[in-house]
Design a protein around this motif. Sequence first.
Motif, PDB file in Angstrom:
ATOM      1  N   ARG A 206       0.838  -1.213   0.000  1.00  0.00           N
ATOM      2  CA  ARG A 206       0.000   0.000   0.000  1.00  0.00           C
ATOM      3  C   ARG A 206       0.865   1.252   0.000  1.00  0.00           C
ATOM      4  NH1 ARG A 206      -3.334   2.159   5.108  1.00  0.00           N
ATOM      5  NH2 ARG A 206      -4.684   3.705   4.105  1.00  0.00           N
ATOM      6  N   THR A 208       0.235   5.467   0.456  1.00  0.00           N
ATOM      7  CA  THR A 208      -0.768   6.472   0.797  1.00  0.00           C
ATOM      8  C   THR A 208      -0.083   7.655   1.464  1.00  0.00           C
ATOM      9  OG1 THR A 208      -2.884   6.846   1.934  1.00  0.00           O
ATOM     10  CG2 THR A 208      -1.263   5.482   3.081  1.00  0.00           C
ATOM     11  N   ASP A 228      -4.852   6.843  -1.987  1.00  0.00           N
ATOM     12  CA  ASP A 228      -4.618   5.507  -1.444  1.00  0.00           C
ATOM     13  C   ASP A 228      -4.521   4.547  -2.621  1.00  0.00           C
ATOM     14  OD1 ASP A 228      -4.233   3.655   0.556  1.00  0.00           O
ATOM     15  OD2 ASP A 228      -6.055   4.179   1.652  1.00  0.00           O
ATOM     16  N   PHE A 230      -3.308   0.384  -3.552  1.00  0.00           N
ATOM     17  CA  PHE A 230      -2.844  -0.895  -2.997  1.00  0.00           C
ATOM     18  C   PHE A 230      -2.883  -1.984  -4.062  1.00  0.00           C
ATOM     19  CE2 PHE A 230      -7.419  -1.456  -2.447  1.00  0.00           C
ATOM     20  CZ  PHE A 230      -7.607  -2.790  -2.752  1.00  0.00           C
ATOM     21  N   SER A 232      -2.982  -6.408  -3.992  1.00  0.00           N
ATOM     22  CA  SER A 232      -3.174  -7.547  -3.113  1.00  0.00           C
ATOM     23  C   SER A 232      -3.420  -8.797  -3.956  1.00  0.00           C
ATOM     24  CB  SER A 232      -4.368  -7.284  -2.166  1.00  0.00           C
ATOM     25  OG  SER A 232      -4.516  -8.351  -1.251  1.00  0.00           O
TER      26      SER A 232
END
Length: 481
Positions: A206, A208, A228, A230, A232
């Motif tokens: 991540r 941010t 933000d 990310f 995954s």
Amino acid sequence: PTIPLDSWIYPALDKLAGLGLVDSALQGSRPFSRLEAARLTREARDRADTSLPPPVALETLRRLERELADALADLAGNAGSTFRPLREARLDYLYQEGAPATTRGTNARQFALNANNFGIDYDDGHNGQLTLAGDARLGSALLVSLRPLALLGDDGEADLRLLEGKVAVGLGPVEISVGRQALWWGQGRNGALVLTNNAKPLDMLRITNPTPATLPWLFKYLGPIRFDLFWSELESDRDDVDEPYFAGLRLNLKPARWLELGASRTVMFGGDGIDVDWSDFVTILGGKNLEGGDDTSNSVAAVDARLRLPFLWGAELYGELGGEDEAGAWISRKAWLGGLYLPRLEPSGRLSLRLERADLTTMNDDGDVWYRHGLYTSGYTYGKKILGHQVGGGARSLFGELELRLPGDVNLTLGADYQERGLSLPVQEKHFQPFAALEWALHERLTLAAGYHFDRVRNAGYVDGAEREDHLVRVGAVGKF
């Protein structure tokens, strides 16, 4: 460290913002770091010192200052390395009685009263839960935080796991972290269209900026901005494509003290047998399928806004508009969420009211659209829980909540949620869920809490005339160290 999404700090900051003591909060991007919560608390204190806020605001502010004393010291220029192997311990007893509900068109299976709880499942009967939190920090450069969980079910079996945890590196205003984290993207409080803590936290990389930044030149008119981003990977035992990638991007800004805007997009792509590279990721996150025309990704996007009306005793209107598809460079197959928050329902400001409506009933010839996909047939899920709004697709929710803040740091909450599920089916499942919760900060290091949730289910399991009553009781204590 970040503040867990189930913390009392968030409604406390919402209350202070509603009472006009906080202007710069970006309420649609959570979690907050402890430093960001301290910044907002200091902003509220500065405003309170030059105005005449109601007693409930001062009581809430004093409790926040006690809780965030270390972060407030950091803001004052006393930042240094810290080692808090045990910052908090929470012990809960839970009694659950009832059956899980399913979300049509996905593999989601969840006890309806146990929503937005990090994907944790309980046994029918008696359960014990111990949650710990600790962290270590090297100045503003390096952080390690852990939040382990121990569960003891009615069958006597123990379950130990890492609920949340990360290693984070600070590079000026930007934080880069690797670990297990829960995100809430959107203005909703009972749920949100794109990301909530209804499913278990994701293992992610991540990037941010934990504290909103104001950009130079003409961009300063956009106000404070947060981003933000990310990447995954989902689980390996899905019903369809194992280990698909999952990524998301959110932008949140506040061009005026009374207006907050946000936009979010997540995408599920690749996985076992579907090869993708970094250029494919950029293409997909930008809203396009890969060459060949096949529907090779499952994306969800939404825009959201919060409008504050100071002339109506701080009333707030907020909403989200989301799409499960794209047409003409704009979201299509829409769902929406809308809410009204009245932080000062009477002159003292102790009583507040929240009303929230969510509608995810967009249909096509195959039935419900939201959180479903032809390739990723398990749906928009992780660990068999919806990643977004807990009611799932083809459903509506009408939520109401009254909160009373009493002297002595006692909070009483009463509310109800009425849900209609499976609206594309001949028979709809209907849930009426009243609840009551009590929290008492008995001491600066000890808080007691209790809650009861009830669910009257009609047409249970989408069977006409079938009825069921479910219960969830929770009693707990939180200690600070």
